[in-house]
Structure formats: structure tokens, C-alpha cells
Design a protein around this motif. Structure first.
Motif, PDB file in Angstrom:
ATOM      1  N   GLU A 147      25.880  27.414  24.661  1.00  0.00           N
ATOM      2  CA  GLU A 147      27.258  27.902  24.563  1.00  0.00           C
ATOM      3  C   GLU A 147      27.388  29.279  25.214  1.00  0.00           C
ATOM      4  OE1 GLU A 147      29.468  26.760  20.650  1.00  0.00           O
ATOM      5  OE2 GLU A 147      27.334  26.991  20.173  1.00  0.00           O
ATOM      6  N   ARG A 148      26.421  30.149  24.955  1.00  0.00           N
ATOM      7  CA  ARG A 148      26.464  31.495  25.550  1.00  0.00           C
ATOM      8  C   ARG A 148      26.360  31.411  27.066  1.00  0.00           C
ATOM      9  NH1 ARG A 148      23.843  33.534  20.740  1.00  0.00           N
ATOM     10  NH2 ARG A 148      25.342  34.937  19.774  1.00  0.00           N
ATOM     11  N   LEU A 149      25.496  30.538  27.555  1.00  0.00           N
ATOM     12  CA  LEU A 149      25.362  30.370  29.002  1.00  0.00           C
ATOM     13  C   LEU A 149      26.659  29.834  29.609  1.00  0.00           C
ATOM     14  CD1 LEU A 149      21.740  28.969  29.235  1.00  0.00           C
ATOM     15  CD2 LEU A 149      22.543  31.223  29.962  1.00  0.00           C
ATOM     16  N   SER A 150      27.316  28.942  28.904  1.00  0.00           N
ATOM     17  CA  SER A 150      28.589  28.409  29.369  1.00  0.00           C
ATOM     18  C   SER A 150      29.648  29.512  29.423  1.00  0.00           C
ATOM     19  CB  SER A 150      29.038  27.277  28.451  1.00  0.00           C
ATOM     20  OG  SER A 150      30.291  26.783  28.842  1.00  0.00           O
ATOM     21  N   ILE A 151      29.669  30.372  28.401  1.00  0.00           N
ATOM     22  CA  ILE A 151      30.600  31.500  28.386  1.00  0.00           C
ATOM     23  C   ILE A 151      30.319  32.426  29.562  1.00  0.00           C
ATOM     24  CG2 ILE A 151      31.197  33.620  27.127  1.00  0.00           C
ATOM     25  CD1 ILE A 151      30.822  31.971  24.528  1.00  0.00           C
ATOM     26  N   LEU A 152      29.044  32.726  29.786  1.00  0.00           N
ATOM     27  CA  LEU A 152      28.672  33.597  30.902  1.00  0.00           C
ATOM     28  C   LEU A 152      29.102  32.987  32.233  1.00  0.00           C
ATOM     29  CD1 LEU A 152      25.164  34.815  29.759  1.00  0.00           C
ATOM     30  CD2 LEU A 152      27.164  36.245  30.194  1.00  0.00           C
ATOM     31  N   GLN A 153      28.948  31.676  32.363  1.00  0.00           N
ATOM     32  CA  GLN A 153      29.354  30.999  33.594  1.00  0.00           C
ATOM     33  C   GLN A 153      30.869  31.150  33.810  1.00  0.00           C
ATOM     34  OE1 GLN A 153      28.833  26.729  33.623  1.00  0.00           O
ATOM     35  NE2 GLN A 153      28.353  26.765  35.803  1.00  0.00           N
ATOM     36  N   ARG A 154      31.644  30.991  32.740  1.00  0.00           N
ATOM     37  CA  ARG A 154      33.098  31.150  32.859  1.00  0.00           C
ATOM     38  C   ARG A 154      33.462  32.593  33.194  1.00  0.00           C
ATOM     39  NH1 ARG A 154      33.126  27.588  28.299  1.00  0.00           N
ATOM     40  NH2 ARG A 154      33.504  29.344  26.910  1.00  0.00           N
ATOM     41  N   TYR A 155      32.776  33.567  32.590  1.00  0.00           N
ATOM     42  CA  TYR A 155      33.041  34.970  32.911  1.00  0.00           C
ATOM     43  C   TYR A 155      32.750  35.240  34.385  1.00  0.00           C
ATOM     44  CZ  TYR A 155      33.297  36.220  27.909  1.00  0.00           C
ATOM     45  OH  TYR A 155      33.640  36.340  26.588  1.00  0.00           O
ATOM     46  N   ALA A 156      31.610  34.755  34.865  1.00  0.00           N
ATOM     47  CA  ALA A 156      31.240  34.981  36.268  1.00  0.00           C
ATOM     48  C   ALA A 156      32.267  34.342  37.208  1.00  0.00           C
ATOM     49  CB  ALA A 156      29.848  34.413  36.541  1.00  0.00           C
ATOM     50  N   TRP A 157      32.722  33.150  36.857  1.00  0.00           N
ATOM     51  CA  TRP A 157      33.718  32.465  37.676  1.00  0.00           C
ATOM     52  C   TRP A 157      35.026  33.257  37.686  1.00  0.00           C
ATOM     53  CZ3 TRP A 157      38.213  29.433  36.323  1.00  0.00           C
ATOM     54  CH2 TRP A 157      38.718  28.689  37.385  1.00  0.00           C
ATOM     55  N   THR A 158      35.422  33.778  36.536  1.00  0.00           N
ATOM     56  CA  THR A 158      36.651  34.567  36.443  1.00  0.00           C
ATOM     57  C   THR A 158      36.520  35.860  37.242  1.00  0.00           C
ATOM     58  OG1 THR A 158      37.081  33.651  34.248  1.00  0.00           O
ATOM     59  CG2 THR A 158      38.300  35.630  34.856  1.00  0.00           C
ATOM     60  N   LEU A 159      35.350  36.498  37.178  1.00  0.00           N
ATOM     61  CA  LEU A 159      35.129  37.708  37.971  1.00  0.00           C
ATOM     62  C   LEU A 159      35.234  37.402  39.458  1.00  0.00           C
ATOM     63  CD1 LEU A 159      32.196  39.365  36.016  1.00  0.00           C
ATOM     64  CD2 LEU A 159      34.517  40.269  36.280  1.00  0.00           C
ATOM     65  N   GLU A 160      34.715  36.257  39.860  1.00  0.00           N
ATOM     66  CA  GLU A 160      34.809  35.850  41.266  1.00  0.00           C
ATOM     67  C   GLU A 160      36.277  35.680  41.676  1.00  0.00           C
ATOM     68  OE1 GLU A 160      33.388  32.165  44.104  1.00  0.00           O
ATOM     69  OE2 GLU A 160      32.272  32.571  42.274  1.00  0.00           O
ATOM     70  N   LEU A 161      37.065  35.042  40.804  1.00  0.00           N
ATOM     71  CA  LEU A 161      38.492  34.865  41.091  1.00  0.00           C
ATOM     72  C   LEU A 161      39.222  36.203  41.167  1.00  0.00           C
ATOM     73  CD1 LEU A 161      39.387  31.782  38.863  1.00  0.00           C
ATOM     74  CD2 LEU A 161      39.167  31.854  41.347  1.00  0.00           C
ATOM     75  N   LEU A 162      38.889  37.116  40.245  1.00  0.00           N
ATOM     76  CA  LEU A 162      39.521  38.433  40.268  1.00  0.00           C
ATOM     77  C   LEU A 162      39.145  39.204  41.527  1.00  0.00           C
ATOM     78  CD1 LEU A 162      39.142  39.412  36.527  1.00  0.00           C
ATOM     79  CD2 LEU A 162      41.297  39.139  37.760  1.00  0.00           C
ATOM     80  N   GLY A 163      37.899  39.085  41.945  1.00  0.00           N
ATOM     81  CA  GLY A 163      37.472  39.732  43.187  1.00  0.00           C
ATOM     82  C   GLY A 163      38.239  39.185  44.378  1.00  0.00           C
ATOM     83  N   GLU A 164      38.423  37.877  44.397  1.00  0.00           N
ATOM     84  CA  GLU A 164      39.198  37.249  45.466  1.00  0.00           C
ATOM     85  C   GLU A 164      40.646  37.730  45.422  1.00  0.00           C
ATOM     86  OE1 GLU A 164      39.976  34.967  48.772  1.00  0.00           O
ATOM     87  OE2 GLU A 164      38.014  35.366  47.870  1.00  0.00           O
TER      88      GLU A 164
END
Length: 77
Positions: free
Chosen positions: A5-22
Motif C-alpha cells: 500500500e505504501r509503495l502504491s501511494i509513493l507511485q501515485r505521489y511520483a506520478w502526480t509530481l511528474e504531472l505537476l512538473g509538466e
């Protein structure tokens, strides 16, 4: 919370950071054509704040995973 679950949360955070960077990159391109610096500053500041919040949350989750790993290593598992 289990590791998966924590790894899944981290994956979503990383994906969101990528979107924000874009979003920042696209926003910078728009700024070249726009002549409203106050609005532009607010938008950029909002994106940066979101990145800081999500980065902090991701860091907290990483810390929890590392603590769990350390405690399991101490138990011989």
C-alpha cells in the motif's frame, strides 16, 4: 498499512509530481505569450506549493518504509 500500500501511494505521489512538473513547463510556455504577471505568479506559486506538499508526503511514506525495514532487520527477518 502494508508495504504494498505504501509503495502504491509513493507511485501515485511520483506520478502526480511528474504531472505537476509538466504543468510548470506548459505554464512557462504560456507565460511567454501572456502579459498578466500577477496571475502568472499565483499559478506558479500554487504549483510549487503542491509539489512541496506531495514531496513531503512521499518522504514521510519512504521514512515509514525504511523504519519498518530497519525494525524487521533487527528482528532477524
Amino acid at each position: 498499512m502494508i508495504d504494498l500500500e505504501r509503495l502504491s501511494i509513493l507511485q501515485r505521489y511520483a506520478w502526480t509530481l511528474e504531472l505537476l512538473g509538466e504543468a510548470l513547463v506548459q505554464h512557462d510556455e504560456v507565460l511567454e505569450c501572456e502579459h498578466n504577471p500577477q496571475l502568472s505568479f499565483r499559478n506558479t506559486a500554487g504549483i510549487h506549493q503542491a509539489i512541496r506538499i506531495i514531496s513531503r508526503l512521499a518522504s514521510e511514506q519512504c521514512g515509514k518504509l525504511l523504519e519498518l525495514e530497519d525494525s524487521m532487520a533487527g528482528e532477524g527477518g
